[in-house]
Design an enzyme around this catalytic site. Structure first.
Site, PDB file in Angstrom:
ATOM      1  N   HIS A 196      41.578  34.122  39.139  1.00  0.00           N
ATOM      2  CA  HIS A 196      41.493  34.720  37.810  1.00  0.00           C
ATOM      3  C   HIS A 196      41.896  33.609  36.848  1.00  0.00           C
ATOM      4  O   HIS A 196      42.889  32.926  37.082  1.00  0.00           O
ATOM      5  CB  HIS A 196      42.461  35.900  37.675  1.00  0.00           C
ATOM      6  CG  HIS A 196      42.677  36.347  36.249  1.00  0.00           C
ATOM      7  ND1 HIS A 196      41.714  37.031  35.540  1.00  0.00           N
ATOM      8  CD2 HIS A 196      43.719  36.171  35.403  1.00  0.00           C
ATOM      9  CE1 HIS A 196      42.180  37.273  34.313  1.00  0.00           C
ATOM     10  NE2 HIS A 196      43.392  36.758  34.203  1.00  0.00           N
ATOM     11  N   CYS A 240      36.023  37.101  34.577  1.00  0.00           N
ATOM     12  CA  CYS A 240      36.975  36.324  33.776  1.00  0.00           C
ATOM     13  C   CYS A 240      36.620  34.839  33.780  1.00  0.00           C
ATOM     14  O   CYS A 240      36.797  34.147  32.775  1.00  0.00           O
ATOM     15  CB  CYS A 240      38.393  36.522  34.309  1.00  0.00           C
ATOM     16  SG  CYS A 240      38.592  36.065  36.047  1.00  0.00           S
TER      17      CYS A 240
END
Length: 169
Positions: free
Chosen positions: A39, A109
């Protein structure tokens, strides 16, 4: 310093969502080594910006439930002002990066941070991050898992969702 030549540092925060499990389990499950399930977010103007299942969010750096990042990469500096950047994020949040557009593999993301990094600095984020989905999908197990993984929306708690209503006070 001349006000017209203000520069702002841009950083990439990298988190391993598996907290080390991917490194241990991927050789068994996928038959190839993955160092993490990544992430990422962009830190600029003293805020951390990221995209997840609720859209584009921001928080103080390291301020989500994920805690401090595993790695910080300096992407360079930008001369884009915070005002221009927030307008840019607003338009992204209303189009390409609305929450319902989130897809774990194609539009996540890392897609967001890669696009924002190029907008701010002209540089991409490291390819080992953007290549991760295709590496997973290139394995038989990845293909089996795909329907499940496609339904996952990652949105680390602790951020404030950015949308056009919030910005123009």
């Amino acid at each position: 310093m001349d006000r017209n030549s203000t520069v702002f540092p841009v950083q990439l925060y990298i988190y391993d969502l598996s907290r080390g499990m991917a490194r241990q389990l991927s050789p068994i499950m996928l038959g190839k080594q993955l160092d993490g399930i990544w992430h990422t977010s962009i830190v600029v103007y003293g805020e951390e910006f990221f995209f997840g299942g609720v859209g584009i969010s921001s928080c103080p750096p390291g301020g989500t439930m994920l805690g401090p990042p595993d790695t910080v990469v300096d992407l360079g500096n930008t001369e884009v002002t915070e005002e221009i950047f927030m307008d840019y994020l607003s338009s992204l949040g209303e189009t390409t990066y609305r929450g319902e557009r989130y897809r774990l593999f194609e539009h996540n993301c890392n897609t967001f941070t890669n696009e924002v990094a190029q907008f701010l600095t002209g540089r991409k984020i490291p390819s080992y991050i953007t290549d991760l989905p295709s590496e997973v999908l290139s394995t038989p197990f990845g293909q089996v898992l795909r329907p499940i993984l496609d339904s996952i929306h990652i949105a680390p708690p602790g951020g404030n969702v950015i949308n056009s209503q919030n910005n123009h006070s």
